[in-house]
Motif scaffolding. Structure first.
Motif, PDB file in Angstrom:
ATOM      1  N   ASP A   1      42.128  29.262  -2.740  1.00 26.04           N
ATOM      2  CA  ASP A   1      43.134  29.271  -1.686  1.00 26.04           C
ATOM      3  C   ASP A   1      42.789  30.213  -0.532  1.00 26.04           C
TER       4      ASP A   1
ATOM      5  N   THR B   1      47.768  25.260   0.543  1.00 27.85           N
ATOM      6  CA  THR B   1      47.884  26.635   1.019  1.00 27.85           C
ATOM      7  C   THR B   1      48.715  27.411   0.019  1.00 27.85           C
ATOM      8  N   LYS B   2      48.755  28.685   0.216  1.00 29.60           N
ATOM      9  CA  LYS B   2      49.526  29.485  -0.735  1.00 29.60           C
ATOM     10  C   LYS B   2      50.990  29.074  -0.752  1.00 29.60           C
TER      11      LYS B   2
ATOM     12  N   GLN C   1      51.288  25.865  -2.566  1.00 30.29           N
ATOM     13  CA  GLN C   1      51.126  26.084  -4.007  1.00 30.29           C
ATOM     14  C   GLN C   1      52.408  26.612  -4.615  1.00 30.29           C
ATOM     15  N   GLU C   2      52.962  27.559  -3.921  1.00 29.99           N
ATOM     16  CA  GLU C   2      54.182  28.168  -4.457  1.00 29.99           C
ATOM     17  C   GLU C   2      55.297  27.132  -4.526  1.00 29.99           C
TER      18      GLU C   2
END
Length: 339
Positions: A59, A90-91, A94-95
DNA sequence: TAGGCCATCTGGTCCT
DNA sequence: AGGACCAGATGGCCTA
């Protein structure tokens, strides 16, 4: 092979699941070792999902190589992936994905629990239940289907409730152990020369077992019948069936002879046919089942009476009164067969 | 140990 | 976008 599917741990305490093997992926909605059998989901990287390690690990450089991620044109070993190009993880994505996945897992879990609860209810109204041998899901569904068919046939006057045909219908497609369970359940009370259960332990279906019922492999005849852990059919339940059958036959005569076919609709579908503990318990706990007059219409004829009744070739001794208006207060009854 | 059954996770699809 | 539903995969438990 019949198995008591009672697990050591009850499902109630299962909470947890999602034990992510990635350190930083620990699930927010879980704690503890989780499932009844200590289920541990496999590591994400073994599952071949896009969410797995691949996308998550890189990432940092997600901004540079935006366009040639896993579905790049130079991928020679698999067919080119169709559909919209997958966006880079992207982070933030992902979250969001992780949160969504965790929520979806929880929903799926609860959905399956609901399904299992419904199945459990279904088990509860099956003609035989055993505390020690729980019907598997598939067997529960099969038995339910067969039960409906068998009752329909019985109501149409085609067979008596303890006829071989009834049992065969009930056992159609069931596994040998389940068939034995059903056969054992139908073997009510101390029959002539049979201790019903206890004497006939666990040989059903085995080499020394009783002769199988034709085609369905049921250990049916009394010697050799399995007993506990096999269940039992409520005597009241069976009596109800018999009474119903008797009434059904009467109606069959009334309407059938008149060429009317099916008897007129008599009201909302009744709750489980049992007037035994099952039904009483449900009546007490759930107002959903409605007024008592919906119970066992056939037995209402005998409301408040005791004595000997004859239905479908049986003599049934009511050793207690049946009060259709207070079924919860009904006292146990006794069934006696005269062969 | 094999096989049956189960709970759970997961990604895909459809629908709202 | 998000929820419901589904089917495949995985691994644990249990019994023969």
């Amino acid at each position: 092979m019949a198995k008591p599917y009672e697990r050591a741990g009850s499902r109630d305490e299962d909470v947890s699941p999602l034990q992510w093997t990635d350190g930083d992926m620990s699930s927010p909605d879980t704690e503890g070792p989780a499932t009844p059998h200590g289920y541990r989901p496999p590591a994400l990287e073994t599952r071949g999902s896009q969410v797995g390690s691949e996308d998550i690990e890189d990432d940092e450089e997600d901004d540079e190589e935006d366009d040639e991620d896993e579905d790049g044109a130079d991928d020679e070993d698999g067919p080119k992936r169709r559909g919209p190009k997958r966006k880079r993880m992207t982070k933030g994505r992902q979250e969001r994905f992780r949160v969504r996945r965790v929520k979806a897992n929880a929903r799926e879990r609860s959905r399956m629990h609901g399904l299992n609860d419904a199945l459990e209810n279904l088990r509860g109204i099956m003609p035989c239940h055993s505390k020690t041998q729980k019907l598997s899901k598939i067997e529960t569904l099969r038995l339910a289907r067969n039960y409906i068919c068998a009752l329909s046939e019985a109501l149409e006057g085609g067979q008596t409730l303890e006829s071989r045909a009834f049992l065969e219908t009930l056992c159609k497609g069931l596994s040998q152990p389940t068939s034995n369970l059903v056969a054992g359940c139908l073997q009510l009370g101390p029959g002539p020369g049979a201790g019903a259960g206890e004497q006939n332990q666990d040989r059903a279906g085995g080499p020394r077992g009783p002769p199988a019922l034709g085609g369905v492999g049921v250990g049916y005849s009394s010697p050799g019948l399995p007993s506990p852990p096999y269940g039992s059919l409520d005597s009241a339940h069976l009596m109800q069936l018999r009474a119903l059958k008797g009434a059904g036959a009467e109606r069959q005569n009334e309407y059938g002879a008149a060429g009317l076919g099916t008897p007129p609709y008599e009201g909302p579908p009744t709750p489980p046919l049992s007037i035994g503990s099952n039904l009483v318990a449900k009546q007490e706990s759930s107002p959903h089942y409605g007024p008592p007059q919906h119970y066992s219409p056939a037995l209402q004829e005998h409301a408040g009476q005791r004595g000997l009744y004859q239905t479908a070739g049986y003599e049934v001794h009511l050793d207690a009164t049946y009060d259709p208006y207070h079924p919860a207060h009904m006292t146990p009854m006794q069934v006696i067969y005269r062969h």
